[in-house]
Design a protein around this motif. Structure first.
Motif, PDB file in Angstrom:
ATOM      1  N   THR A   1       6.087   3.135   4.058  1.00 61.49           N
ATOM      2  CA  THR A   1       6.887   3.052   2.836  1.00 61.49           C
ATOM      3  C   THR A   1       6.612   4.250   1.941  1.00 61.49           C
ATOM      4  O   THR A   1       7.537   4.866   1.396  1.00 61.49           O
ATOM      5  N   TRP A   2       5.333   4.588   1.772  1.00 62.61           N
ATOM      6  CA  TRP A   2       4.963   5.771   0.992  1.00 62.61           C
ATOM      7  C   TRP A   2       5.652   7.004   1.552  1.00 62.61           C
ATOM      8  O   TRP A   2       6.269   7.791   0.820  1.00 62.61           O
ATOM      9  N   GLY A   3       5.555   7.208   2.873  1.00 58.84           N
ATOM     10  CA  GLY A   3       6.086   8.406   3.492  1.00 58.84           C
ATOM     11  C   GLY A   3       7.606   8.487   3.457  1.00 58.84           C
ATOM     12  O   GLY A   3       8.179   9.562   3.240  1.00 58.84           O
ATOM     13  N   LEU A   4       8.281   7.358   3.671  1.00 60.86           N
ATOM     14  CA  LEU A   4       9.742   7.349   3.643  1.00 60.86           C
ATOM     15  C   LEU A   4      10.272   7.790   2.287  1.00 60.86           C
ATOM     16  O   LEU A   4      11.187   8.625   2.196  1.00 60.86           O
TER      17      LEU A   4
ATOM     18  N   PRO B   1       6.591   9.271   8.199  1.00 57.24           N
ATOM     19  CA  PRO B   1       7.456  10.298   8.783  1.00 57.24           C
ATOM     20  C   PRO B   1       7.107  11.705   8.324  1.00 57.24           C
ATOM     21  O   PRO B   1       7.198  12.022   7.141  1.00 57.24           O
ATOM     22  N   ALA B   2       6.690  12.529   9.254  1.00 63.32           N
ATOM     23  CA  ALA B   2       6.585  13.983   9.046  1.00 63.32           C
ATOM     24  C   ALA B   2       5.494  14.443   8.083  1.00 63.32           C
ATOM     25  O   ALA B   2       5.031  15.569   8.174  1.00 63.32           O
TER      26      ALA B   2
ATOM     27  N   LEU C   1       9.399  11.586   1.560  1.00 61.78           N
ATOM     28  CA  LEU C   1      10.252  12.516   2.299  1.00 61.78           C
ATOM     29  C   LEU C   1      11.673  12.516   1.752  1.00 61.78           C
ATOM     30  O   LEU C   1      12.294  13.571   1.583  1.00 61.78           O
ATOM     31  N   ALA C   2      12.210  11.333   1.477  1.00 67.00           N
ATOM     32  CA  ALA C   2      13.580  11.251   0.963  1.00 67.00           C
ATOM     33  C   ALA C   2      13.708  11.923  -0.399  1.00 67.00           C
ATOM     34  O   ALA C   2      14.745  12.512  -0.719  1.00 67.00           O
ATOM     35  N   THR C   3      12.663  11.846  -1.219  1.00 70.09           N
ATOM     36  CA  THR C   3      12.695  12.476  -2.542  1.00 70.09           C
ATOM     37  C   THR C   3      12.610  13.991  -2.432  1.00 70.09           C
ATOM     38  O   THR C   3      13.258  14.724  -3.173  1.00 70.09           O
ATOM     39  N   LEU C   4      11.816  14.465  -1.471  1.00 69.00           N
ATOM     40  CA  LEU C   4      11.677  15.901  -1.277  1.00 69.00           C
ATOM     41  C   LEU C   4      12.971  16.516  -0.765  1.00 69.00           C
ATOM     42  O   LEU C   4      13.324  17.642  -1.130  1.00 69.00           O
TER      43      LEU C   4
END
Length: 444
Positions: A247-250, A207-208, A253-256
Motif C-alpha cells: 500500500t505504501w509503495g503503490l 512496486p519498483a 509510485l502513483a504520486t511520483l
C-alpha cells in the motif's frame, strides 16, 4: 451473468460466506452463484442454508482451466476461497485479469501474491480488472488501521504530514481450520525455499521502490503509552507487513508519476487525493501480539518457543506430518459457539515525522471485531469487500479505477471501513494521543 461468484463455497470459510451473502441486508441488490468441485456437497450446501433458485450452483474444478474460464466469464466479481492459493489460485487470477473481472481472496501467502503481481499486474491494469488479495483477517485489519492512522494525522497536522514508525498490536480469541493448516503444510512441502525467503524480505510486494529500513525484529515489543505491557511474535506479521508495505509503495509510485500509472484521464486531476494517501519515505511498520499473560518475560518466552517450533517443523518433515494427523482436516474448523465467542482488538500506534515547526504527533487507532477473526469475521470482511467492488465502484479510491493487483486500503479504503461498521460487527476508532496531558481526543 451473476454479480458475485463464490469459488470454494463448500469449504469451511466458503460456507460461512455463502450464509452471510444469502442473508445480507442488500440481498435484493445483487445476484450470486456458489461453485465447488463436488456436486453432492453443493446440493448439501443448498439444503443446509435453504438457498433459493436465484442462487446459481456451478460445478467447477479449479484444476481445469476451461471450467475456470467458463465460470469467471459469467461473473462480475470473483470471490475465491480455494486454497492453498500457491497450488490452486493462479489460473483463477489469470482468468480474471484476462476477462476484466474483479477479484478478492483470503490469501496470506506472500510468495504467491508476489507471483501474481509479476505475472498479471500489467494485464489487469490494461483491462481494468481490480485484483485484491488478502481481504480477510490476512491482511485487511492491518492495512486499514495504518490507512486510518494516516488519515487522522493528516487531518490534525495537514496533508503534507509524513509517517514515521507504525506498529499494530493484536489481542484476540480465535480458532484454526484445516484449510489454514493445509496452506502452512503446502508452504513447507511444495514452495521452493528460495522463493519463501525472497518473499520474507521487506518491501517484497512494493512496486519498483523500496522504503526505509525496517526495525529489527524483537522478542518483546513495549506497547506505547501502556506501561508494563508487551507484545510478542505474531504469526501473521510477515504477510500483513508485506501488504501494508505494498500500500505504501503503490501510493508513493502513483504520486511520483500519476500520468505513468495508467490512471484514467478524469483521475489525473486527483493527485492531491493520492498525495493525501501517501505515508512518506520514512514510514516503517511492525506487528506484535498481546498475550493473556502480561509482562516482558512471557512475551520473550513465547517468541523463542514459537521460533524453535517453526524451525523444527521446517527442518523435520516427518515431525510436521505426524503432528498434522492430530489437527483439523480440510473443511473442518471451530464450532459455531467458539466462533461466536471469538473476538479481536487490533490497536495501531503511528507517529508522524517531526518538523522544525511541529514535534512528532502520535495517533492510536483501534479496530474491534465480534466473532472469530479468522473465520466468521473473515467471512464478513471478504464478502463486504466483494460487495464494495460490485456496488460502490464510483466511490472507490483513485487506484481502484486504474485496476491492477491492489491492497484492501488502496482499492477499497474508506468504502470498506464504512461497510464493515454498517454490519454492526466491526468498529473503528482513531485519536491523537496527547502525551503531555495523558489524554486523547477521539477523531473518528
Amino acid at each position: 451473468m451473476v454479480d458475485i461468484l463464490v469459488l470454494g463455497a463448500t469449504g469451511f470459510t466458503g460456507r460461512l460466506i455463502t450464509r452471510y451473502l444469502a442473508t445480507h441486508p442488500e440481498r435484493a441488490s445483487f445476484k450470486f452463484a456458489v461453485a465447488a468441485r463436488s456436486k453432492s456437497k453443493l446440493e448439501e450446501l443448498v439444503r443446509t442454508y435453504e438457498l433459493d433458485e436465484s442462487v446459481e450452483k456451478l460445478q467447477v474444478d479449479v484444476t481445469d482451466p476451461e471450467q475456470i474460464d467458463a465460470a469467471v466469464r459469467q461473473a462480475k466479481v470473483v470471490l475465491n476461497t480455494v486454497g492453498p492459493y500457491w497450488r490452486w489460485g493462479t489460473p483463477v487470477v489469470q482468468a480474471c485479469a484476462r476477462y476484466g473481472k474483479h477479484y478478492v481472496d483470503l490469501s496470506g501467502e506472500t510468495y504467491w501474491n508476489r507471483q501474481i503481481i509479476e505475472k498479471y499486474e500489467v494485464l489487469a491494469m490494461k483491462i481494468g480488472a481490480i485484483i485484491v488479495p488478502a481481504c480477510g483477517f490476512d491482511s485487511l485489519p492491518a492495512d486499514l488501521l495504518v490507512f486510518l492512522s494516516n488519515n487522522t494525522l493528516k487531518r490534525e497536522a495537514g496533508p503534507d504530514t509524513e509517517l514515521a514508525h507504525s506498529q499494530t498490536f493484536y489481542s484476540l480469541r480465535g480458532g484454526v481450520s484445516g484449510g489454514t493448516l493445509s496452506t502452512m503444510l503446502t508452504m513447507l512441502d511444495e514452495v521452493p525455499r528460495h522463493i519463501v525467503q525472497e518473499s520474507n524480505r521487506p518491501y517484497t510486494l512494493s512496486p519498483a521502490i523500496r522504503g526505509a529500513r525496517v526495525p529489527r525484529m524483537q522478542l518483546a515489543y513495549a506497547v506505547p503509552f501502556a506501561r508494563g505491557a508487551f507484545g510478542t511474535f505474531f504469526p501473521m506479521a510477515q504477510p500483513n507487513q508485506s501488504i501494508v508495505q505494498r500500500t505504501w509503495g503503490l501510493h508513493a509510485l502513483a504520486t511520483l508519476s500519476p500520468s505513468g500509472y495508467n490512471l484514467p484521464a478524469q483521475l489525473l486531476g486527483k493527485v492531491e487525493d493520492l498525495r493525501r494517501r501517501t505515508y512518506g519515505p520514512q514510514f516503517t511498520y511492525r506487528e506484535a501480539m498481546i498475550l493473556p499473560v502480561p509482562g516482558r518475560i512471557p512475551a520473550v518466552l513465547f517468541s523463542i518457543g514459537f521460533m524453535v517450533t517453526a524451525v523444527i517443523l521446517a527442518i523435520f518433515r516427518p515431525v510436521r506430518h505426524l503432528l498434522w494427523k492430530f489437527l483439523p482436516k480440510s473443511g473442518e474448523g471451530p464450532s459455531e459457539s467458539a466462533m461466536r465467542n471469538g473476538w479481536v482488538e487490533a490497536t495501531n500506534y503511528t507517529s508522524s515525522v517531526p518538523t522544525p515547526s511541529r514535534p512528532a504527533l502520535h495517533v492510536k487507532s483501534i479496530m474491534r471485531g465480534r466473532g472469530d477473526p479468522g473465520y466468521s469475521l473473515t467471512a464478513v470482511m471478504i464478502s463486504e469487500s466483494a460487495l464494495a467492488l460490485l456496488l460502490d465502484k464510483p466511490s472507490l479510491p483513485p487506484l481502484a479505477h486504474a485496476g491492477g493487483v491492489l491492497t484492501p486500503a488502496s482499492a477499497l479504503g474508506e468504502v470498506i471501513m464504512r461497510r464493515l461498521e454498517k454490519t454492526g460487527r466491526v468498529e473503528f476508532e482513531s485519536a491523537i494521543v496527547h502525551t503531555d496531558k495523558n489524554e486523547s481526543r477521539k477523531d473518528r
